[in-house]
Design a protein around this motif. Structure first.
Motif, PDB file in Angstrom:
ATOM      1  N   LYS A  91      60.842 -22.035-113.084  1.00 54.91           N
ATOM      2  CA  LYS A  91      61.755 -20.910-112.879  1.00 54.91           C
ATOM      3  C   LYS A  91      63.208 -21.391-112.917  1.00 54.91           C
ATOM      4  N   PRO A  92      64.131 -20.517-113.320  1.00 51.77           N
ATOM      5  CA  PRO A  92      65.547 -20.917-113.370  1.00 51.77           C
ATOM      6  C   PRO A  92      66.078 -21.301-111.995  1.00 51.77           C
ATOM      7  N   LEU A  93      66.880 -22.353-111.967  1.00 49.17           N
ATOM      8  CA  LEU A  93      67.498 -22.776-110.713  1.00 49.17           C
ATOM      9  C   LEU A  93      68.364 -21.667-110.131  1.00 49.17           C
ATOM     10  N   SER A  94      68.995 -20.876-110.981  1.00 50.75           N
ATOM     11  CA  SER A  94      69.873 -19.805-110.491  1.00 50.75           C
ATOM     12  C   SER A  94      69.112 -18.796-109.642  1.00 50.75           C
ATOM     13  N   VAL A  95      67.866 -18.516-110.002  1.00 55.70           N
ATOM     14  CA  VAL A  95      67.046 -17.559-109.249  1.00 55.70           C
ATOM     15  C   VAL A  95      66.661 -18.140-107.893  1.00 55.70           C
ATOM     16  N   ILE A  96      66.136 -19.365-107.903  1.00 53.51           N
ATOM     17  CA  ILE A  96      65.705 -19.996-106.649  1.00 53.51           C
ATOM     18  C   ILE A  96      66.903 -20.250-105.737  1.00 53.51           C
TER      19      ILE A  96
END
Length: 261
Positions: A192-197
């Motif tokens: 998953k994208p780091l921006s989401v987490i």
């Protein structure tokens, strides 16, 4: 197959463990974790095909994503009940899913003592085309955020509003798919994208809390935890993916946060 539990990395903020997640979670004391971010198997590895970069590719992610001797509902029930035991009274859990499994998770969470707070829609701005041409292109995944029924969640409202240009942050988040830099040490098929987490960590954790990812994979949650100064424990049964996670965590200050709206 029983996997020997082994701590493979530890610093002042992050601990990574190679183990079967349920065996490892059994060893956690009750009421010892503040937040769980879980990206469990979606059980989609069924021999079908998908699109990647304009090419037809197998949807199979690995043996861990196949339905073998356990049904998804049984697997998710075990996850939720384990989470309920180790989460503190005011603890919360985030769970990723797609249309293939999110309704099972959404049914099971209230059944086993959780109240759903939000249904986050993660919209991919550049999804892969639908090869069959018989339905709409799949461009979203869902993230359920839930708390213990009698608990009171921590929510960093002011920071979320600040990051959203002084407006209340909505439950639809849009990002491109993962950039190559986030995979510079290796690839995980469901990363998953780091921006989401990172947004999830910022929204639901505070200094002194303990964050757990029971399927840490290539370490995105551990990187987000380190970036935000949150003590994080990651569990995975693949040493290969944990090797990627170790490199990412060791270089977390160099990680680049992608765009998110």
């Amino acid at each position: 197959m029983v996997i020997i539990m082994k701590q493979v990395y530890k610093d002042e903020l992050v601990k990574l463990i190679c183990s079967d997640t349920f065996e490892c979670m059994q060893r956690f004391p009750s009421n010892s974790v503040d937040v769980i971010i879980a990206d469990p198997p979606y059980f989609l590895s069924n021999g079908g095909f998908s699109n990647s970069g304009g090419k037809m590719v197998s949807v199979n992610k690995g043996e861990w994503d196949k339905i073998n001797d356990v049904k998804p509902e049984v697997f998710y029930t075990r996850l939720i009940r384990s989470a309920d035991r180790i989460l503190k009274k005011d603890g919360t859990i985030w769970v990723f899913g797609s249309m293939h499994n999110i309704y099972i998770l959404g049914y099971l969470l209230p059944k086993y003592g959780f109240k759903i707070l939000n249904n986050i829609t993660w919209q991919k701005s550049n999804p892969a085309p639908n090869l069959s041409k018989r339905m709409f292109t799949h461009s979203t995944e869902t993230i359920i955020w839930a708390k213990k029924e009698s608990g009171k969640q921590f929510f960093n409202y002011d920071l979320m509003k600040e990051l959203n240009h002084s407006s209340q942050m909505k439950d639809v988040w849009t990002t491109p798919t993962i950039n190559n830099y986030e995979r510079r040490f290796g690839r995980h098929p469901t990363q998953k994208p780091l921006s989401v987490i990172d947004r999830m960590v910022k929204a639901s954790t505070d200094s002194g809390m303990i964050l757990l990812d029971p399927f840490v994979g290539s370490g995105t949650t551990a990187v987000a935890g380190a970036r935000n100064g949150i003590r994080t424990i990651g569990i995975d049964n693949s040493q290969d993916y944990l090797n990627i996670a170790i490199k990412r965590v060791s270089n977390f200050q160099e990680e680049k946060l992608g765009k998110i709206k």
